[in-house]
Structures are given as C-alpha cells and as structure tokens.
Scaffold this motif. Sequence first.
Motif, PDB file in Angstrom:
ATOM      1  N   ALA A   8       3.273  10.993   5.192  1.00 20.16           N
ATOM      2  CA  ALA A   8       2.409  11.370   4.067  1.00 20.16           C
ATOM      3  C   ALA A   8       1.348  12.371   4.509  1.00 20.16           C
ATOM      4  O   ALA A   8       1.012  13.322   3.780  1.00 20.16           O
ATOM      5  CB  ALA A   8       1.762  10.123   3.469  1.00 20.16           C
ATOM      6  N   GLN A   9       0.829  12.185   5.724  1.00 22.75           N
ATOM      7  CA  GLN A   9      -0.161  13.119   6.256  1.00 22.75           C
ATOM      8  C   GLN A   9       0.489  14.443   6.655  1.00 22.75           C
ATOM      9  O   GLN A   9      -0.053  15.521   6.389  1.00 22.75           O
ATOM     10  CB  GLN A   9      -0.861  12.493   7.466  1.00 22.75           C
ATOM     11  CG  GLN A   9      -1.843  11.386   7.127  1.00 22.75           C
ATOM     12  CD  GLN A   9      -3.067  11.910   6.390  1.00 22.75           C
ATOM     13  OE1 GLN A   9      -3.521  13.036   6.628  1.00 22.75           O
ATOM     14  NE2 GLN A   9      -3.587  11.112   5.468  1.00 22.75           N
ATOM     15  N   ASP A  19      -1.156   7.338  -2.419  1.00 21.36           N
ATOM     16  CA  ASP A  19      -1.589   8.408  -3.317  1.00 21.36           C
ATOM     17  C   ASP A  19      -0.502   9.454  -3.597  1.00 21.36           C
ATOM     18  O   ASP A  19      -0.770  10.465  -4.262  1.00 21.36           O
ATOM     19  CB  ASP A  19      -2.814   9.120  -2.710  1.00 21.36           C
ATOM     20  CG  ASP A  19      -4.003   8.185  -2.609  1.00 21.36           C
ATOM     21  OD1 ASP A  19      -4.120   7.296  -3.472  1.00 21.36           O
ATOM     22  OD2 ASP A  19      -4.793   8.332  -1.664  1.00 21.36           O
ATOM     23  N   LEU A  20       0.692   9.256  -3.115  1.00 23.32           N
ATOM     24  CA  LEU A  20       1.767  10.239  -3.304  1.00 23.32           C
ATOM     25  C   LEU A  20       2.194  10.316  -4.764  1.00 23.32           C
ATOM     26  O   LEU A  20       2.288   9.297  -5.461  1.00 23.32           O
ATOM     27  CB  LEU A  20       2.975   9.859  -2.439  1.00 23.32           C
ATOM     28  CG  LEU A  20       2.770   9.909  -0.922  1.00 23.32           C
ATOM     29  CD1 LEU A  20       3.957   9.256  -0.211  1.00 23.32           C
ATOM     30  CD2 LEU A  20       2.592  11.357  -0.450  1.00 23.32           C
ATOM     31  N   THR A  21       2.444  11.530  -5.236  1.00 22.75           N
ATOM     32  CA  THR A  21       2.952  11.717  -6.599  1.00 22.75           C
ATOM     33  C   THR A  21       4.450  11.410  -6.623  1.00 22.75           C
ATOM     34  O   THR A  21       5.107  11.297  -5.583  1.00 22.75           O
ATOM     35  CB  THR A  21       2.746  13.161  -7.074  1.00 22.75           C
ATOM     36  OG1 THR A  21       3.570  14.035  -6.287  1.00 22.75           O
ATOM     37  CG2 THR A  21       1.291  13.578  -6.935  1.00 22.75           C
ATOM     38  N   PHE A  22       5.012  11.326  -7.829  1.00 21.67           N
ATOM     39  CA  PHE A  22       6.439  11.034  -7.948  1.00 21.67           C
ATOM     40  C   PHE A  22       7.276  12.119  -7.277  1.00 21.67           C
ATOM     41  O   PHE A  22       8.221  11.817  -6.534  1.00 21.67           O
ATOM     42  CB  PHE A  22       6.842  10.913  -9.415  1.00 21.67           C
ATOM     43  CG  PHE A  22       8.331  10.792  -9.596  1.00 21.67           C
ATOM     44  CD1 PHE A  22       8.980   9.594  -9.348  1.00 21.67           C
ATOM     45  CD2 PHE A  22       9.095  11.896  -9.973  1.00 21.67           C
ATOM     46  CE1 PHE A  22      10.354   9.490  -9.483  1.00 21.67           C
ATOM     47  CE2 PHE A  22      10.469  11.798 -10.104  1.00 21.67           C
ATOM     48  CZ  PHE A  22      11.103  10.588  -9.865  1.00 21.67           C
ATOM     49  N   ASN A  23       6.967  13.388  -7.524  1.00 23.08           N
ATOM     50  CA  ASN A  23       7.741  14.478  -6.923  1.00 23.08           C
ATOM     51  C   ASN A  23       7.644  14.462  -5.400  1.00 23.08           C
ATOM     52  O   ASN A  23       8.615  14.774  -4.700  1.00 23.08           O
ATOM     53  CB  ASN A  23       7.273  15.827  -7.464  1.00 23.08           C
ATOM     54  CG  ASN A  23       7.831  16.109  -8.855  1.00 23.08           C
ATOM     55  OD1 ASN A  23       8.777  15.451  -9.273  1.00 23.08           O
ATOM     56  ND2 ASN A  23       7.232  17.054  -9.558  1.00 23.08           N
ATOM     57  N   GLN A  51       0.817  -1.215   0.000  1.00 26.76           N
ATOM     58  CA  GLN A  51       0.000   0.000   0.000  1.00 26.76           C
ATOM     59  C   GLN A  51       0.855   1.271   0.000  1.00 26.76           C
ATOM     60  O   GLN A  51       0.363   2.371   0.214  1.00 26.76           O
ATOM     61  CB  GLN A  51      -0.926  -0.006   1.225  1.00 26.76           C
ATOM     62  CG  GLN A  51      -1.964  -1.137   1.188  1.00 26.76           C
ATOM     63  CD  GLN A  51      -2.838  -1.153   2.429  1.00 26.76           C
ATOM     64  OE1 GLN A  51      -3.079  -0.117   3.054  1.00 26.76           O
ATOM     65  NE2 GLN A  51      -3.336  -2.341   2.790  1.00 26.76           N
ATOM     66  N   ILE A  52       2.150   1.085  -0.215  1.00 33.62           N
ATOM     67  CA  ILE A  52       3.070   2.220  -0.333  1.00 33.62           C
ATOM     68  C   ILE A  52       3.358   2.442  -1.809  1.00 33.62           C
ATOM     69  O   ILE A  52       3.652   1.487  -2.544  1.00 33.62           O
ATOM     70  CB  ILE A  52       4.387   1.939   0.428  1.00 33.62           C
ATOM     71  CG1 ILE A  52       4.110   1.751   1.923  1.00 33.62           C
ATOM     72  CG2 ILE A  52       5.390   3.065   0.216  1.00 33.62           C
ATOM     73  CD1 ILE A  52       5.324   1.324   2.732  1.00 33.62           C
TER      74      ILE A  52
END
Length: 653
Positions: free
Chosen positions: A550-551, A560-564, A441-442
């Motif tokens: 992430a939060q 849901d993190l973007t590449f950047n 889930q990462i």
Amino acid sequence: MKTRRQKIILVAKILVAFLFVTIIGLFSFREMLLQQIITKTANKMEVDYNSHFVVKKAAFEGLSCINLTDITLVPKNADTLFNIQRMRTSVNIWRLFVGDVQLGTLEIKNGYVQLTKKGKVKNFAAFLKRNKDEEQSSDKRDYAAFAYRIISKVLHLIPTDMEVENLKFKLDDNGKRATIDIKKLVLANKELETSIHVKTNTFAQRWKIKGFADPRNKKADIRFFNIDTGAIKVPYFDERYNLISSFDSIRLNIENIDKSGGELHIDGFTSIANLKINHAKIARKDVLIKNARFDYRLLLGSDFVSVDSSSTVQFNRIKLHPYLAYETEEDTIYRLKVNIPKMKAQDFITSLPDGLFTNFQGMEAKGTFDYNLDFKYNKNKANDLVFNSNLKKENLKITKYGEANLTKLNSEFIYRAIINGVMQRPVLVGTANVNYTPLDQISPYLQKCVLTTEDPSFFSHHGFINEAFKQSIAKNIRTRKFARGASTISMQLIKNVFLTREKTLSRKLEEILLVYILENNRIVSKERMLEVYFNIIEWGPNVYGIGEAAQFYFQKTPADLTFNECLYLARIIPSPKKFMYQFNDEGNLRESAVKQVSFLTDLMIRRGLLTIDDTIFKSQATILTGPAKSLLRIKVKDTTAVDSLAVKEEFEF
C-alpha cells in the motif's frame, strides 16, 4: 483281398517313402532356400530401408544348423548398424517353409550392434519410419492380436539354447557414449547366465543377469544385479536427460502369456531394490525407494489396453491397486483408478520415499485411512472429464509434525521467501512489524478483489477446488504441458511459508498433502490463513505484505485504499515484479488492463460483491503515487517543435 494288417504295413511303407523323399528334397533344396531368404532380406533392406545387407558366407550344417560369417548391415551414408563375425544357429525347417523363423540354438562370436547420431544424422532413422500400408489403412488395430503376434515372433527368435561371446551394443549420441559388452551369455536347460561390462563417459561397471528363461512356454524369472560393489547405474540417460539413477537389483518375472476369447493376458511381477533418482524436475535431492514391487496383470482386447485392477503396486508398506486403460471402441478414452486399502497412517508416512517428502520427516500420526481415485478423460469430450478423489479416515490425527510445523501459522514467525534458491530478507509476521496489518484493518474491498481473482470459494472449500482441478488437468493434457494450475489461497500459503517456488514433483506432492492436513484438521482458521496470506505474499520487487504494498504503490495504509487501487493490487499478484507493464508511456493503464478491470468489476457485480448503484468503482483511473511510480517507463513529451512554431508565428505577425 488284403488283410487289415497288410493295409497298415502298406501305409507305413508309403509314409516312410514320403519322409525319405522329403528329406532328400530338403537336402537338395535347403541351400537354395537359404540363399533365397538372404537375397530377399537384402532386397528388402535396400528398397525399404536404403541399407546394404551382406552375408559373406552361409551354409547348412546337418539338417537344420546354419553357419553364417561376416553378417553386415550398413545404412547408406551412415555408420554400420551391425556386424557379426560368426553366427551358428538351428532353425525349424518346417516353419521355415511357411516363412516363420523359429530358432532352436544360437551361437554368436565377436560382433557389435551400434546406434549413432552425428549432428542430425542417425544410422537407424530409416528403421523408425512407419510402414506406408499401416499409415494409409483406416482400419482399427486389434491390440490383442497385434501384441500376441509381435510377442510370438520375438519369442520364436529367442533360442532355447544360446551361447554368446564378445557381442557389444554401442551407443553414440553426439559424443554421449555407452557400451554394453556381453562377454558371455549362456542359456542352457532354461537357465540364463551372463557376464556384462558396461562403460560410459562417466563410469564403468560389471553386471550380471541370471535366472530362468523358457521362451517356448512364454515364461521367465530373471534377476539383474551388479558384480562390483555399489549400485547399478543407468547408462546414457544420465547425460542425455541430466538424470542420475541407480538401483541394487531388478527382478522380472513372466508367469503367463495367454490369448483366449479375443483377449491377451500377461501376468507376472517385477521388483526393484534401493531405486535412487536425482533430477531437477523431481526433487532437490536424491529420491530413494528402498523396496518396490509391481504384481501385474495386463489385459489387451481388440479395442483396449489395460492394467487390471487385480494388479498390485507396493513400495515399502504402501500397497495400492491401480487400474489403467486406453480404450478406442468409440472415442479415445483414458482411465485411471487407484485404490489404497485401509492402512495405518503412520505406516503411510514412514513409507514415503526419502527425499521426495522432506517436510514429512519426523511426522507421527494415529488412526487409519483408505483412499480411492477415479479419473476418466475422453479425448473427444474434454469437458466431460471425471476426477473424483475420496479419502475415508478413522480416528486420524497428527500427533507430531515434521519439518513443516503447520501450527506456527497461529503465532508470530519469521517469513523468508526463497527465489531461485536464494533466501530473501526476513519479514516478521506479527504486530512488532510496523507494516503488519491485521485482517480487520485491511480494506474489505481488497479482500473481495483478491478472493475474486485468486480464490472465490476460499471460505467454503477444503483446500482444493475440484472443478478447477478438472479444467486444469484437461488443459494440461490437451497442450501436453503444465499450461494451467489450479492453485487456491491455501495452496499458495503452504507454498510460500513451508515450501519453495521450485517447479518440482516433490514440491507439488508435498503441497497437496500439507494443504489437505491444514484444511481438514482445523489447525488454523480461514480468517487467520487469509491474514497471514495478505502479510507475506510478494507484491513487487522486494515488497512483501499488504502494508509494504500500500505504501509502495499509493503511500496509503491498507484500510484507506480505494476500490480501483484494491483491484489493481489484486490483478498484479500473479506477476508482481512486472507491474510496470500494466501502464503505457504516459503513466496510464494500458487498454488491455482497462478491459481486465471492467471484466472483473462486472464479475463482482454479478456475484453480489458490488451493487450497480455503487459509485466507488466509478472513481478516477488508477494512478501510482508511491515509490513504484519511479519504475514506470514514462516518456517526457518533447515540446521543442511547438515552441519554435509559436516563435515563428509571433515574428511574422
């Protein structure tokens, strides 16, 4: 014509006459010779060392005995270096004529030698300066010849019979004081006996040195121990280096000093019992080595100095053969080889010094192993560094873990970071923690980014990267400090979960051994190791694990993190509490951070982790949207001047 017998008698008479004349000459000129030597010494002290050397009275007694009184050496504008009230010695007259001093007997009564440092002024500083002729000479030093010459001179100055009473060696380093008071020292018939009182700012003890000493035959076997109860403490160094050290006894044996074939051989052994050391750079607690012995064979040649591989180091049940060499034939080369012959794993574990490997206490193992290390560093070719480490094991298996139970990584556990000796809040590594995030889930991009910045070969190595180790060692040698590490994710995981963040020798050695056990005994899968790593590492002030991170930075889940955003999180791992310095006063990434992003992106493309056609890394710049944004030092633009100008123009119109 004279017979053969008459000729022999005539020659004998001539020799007797020569000896008689020589003895008369010696008695006639020996006082003059003695005064010349004293004057020459005084002149040398004055010219070369800016010091005043005085002998109040000097006279021969018999053919070879010399009586000296009130011998003093005082450096200019500094404390007296030494003062001896009375000294009586015998010298070899024949050697004296050729400028070589060889003492036969020596008596010293009442005197002191002192080294002082007041501020930056040292009373011994002049004697530490190099000889100008040596500095200007470009010729290579013949190590064997130089060492043998120095050893011979020193041994010639050690008398065959000696008696010393009340001779003090005093040290004062800006208030850090130590005095070694030799109440009595006797060397007679090659047997040495002493009585020594030691006093420092922190303790007082009585020591004894006893044993065999034969300076003319270059042999000795002496023991050093405490008369009082308790261990011998080491004076001065405790205050000077914040080092607490002690031992029960030391034995030094010199069996042979011989020069032949251009090489100097020195053989013997030294041993120490119950050596205890406490220093902040070594370990958090006392380190105890119960029994240690070094059987040495030192070899010196014209262009090398070495400890031969036939030497043996033993502490407790561990035996190893070291080879150390310093070579200067063409380039300056340092060599180190270590061989641990086949031994039982359990003997190795129980022989580890107490206090240095606390996490191994209680560990049990079966099987055997042997180990070899080969290290070579060429000062002029640093990139050619050799570092080969090889461990061969037979039926080696850990049957019981000690303080560090590595199997706990396979189940839920409580993680608490320790920062500056302070235990941080507990973090549950398990699904009951809402912020815990399983590996699947990462975001896969976060996994790729972190592996790129922290450990690209994580899934293929066995805990260590040899090439990184080589580069780290080379840089640390060049800079003469620990300027670069070679930490893998495996090492970071062990350090975080089982050890502390303290920079001590103990922690580093434990880290290396625990990583080897973890990676080479299939205790935990690589995937599980990476999952635990993502969920425990510090990612900001009081931020632990990727779920919290992430939060904290983006108000998102790790999936849901973007590449950047992933690349940003990977970049701040080395210094997560300084994340705000990545941004300028407008809240945008600084130019240096942008360049780093570009470099890592190109690197990932070259490694096939991204494709040139991907658009994911061409998205908008990284912007913090979570609570972390409040910690940025963003300046509010002052629009007052602009508004005033607008009002003025409107009024004029």
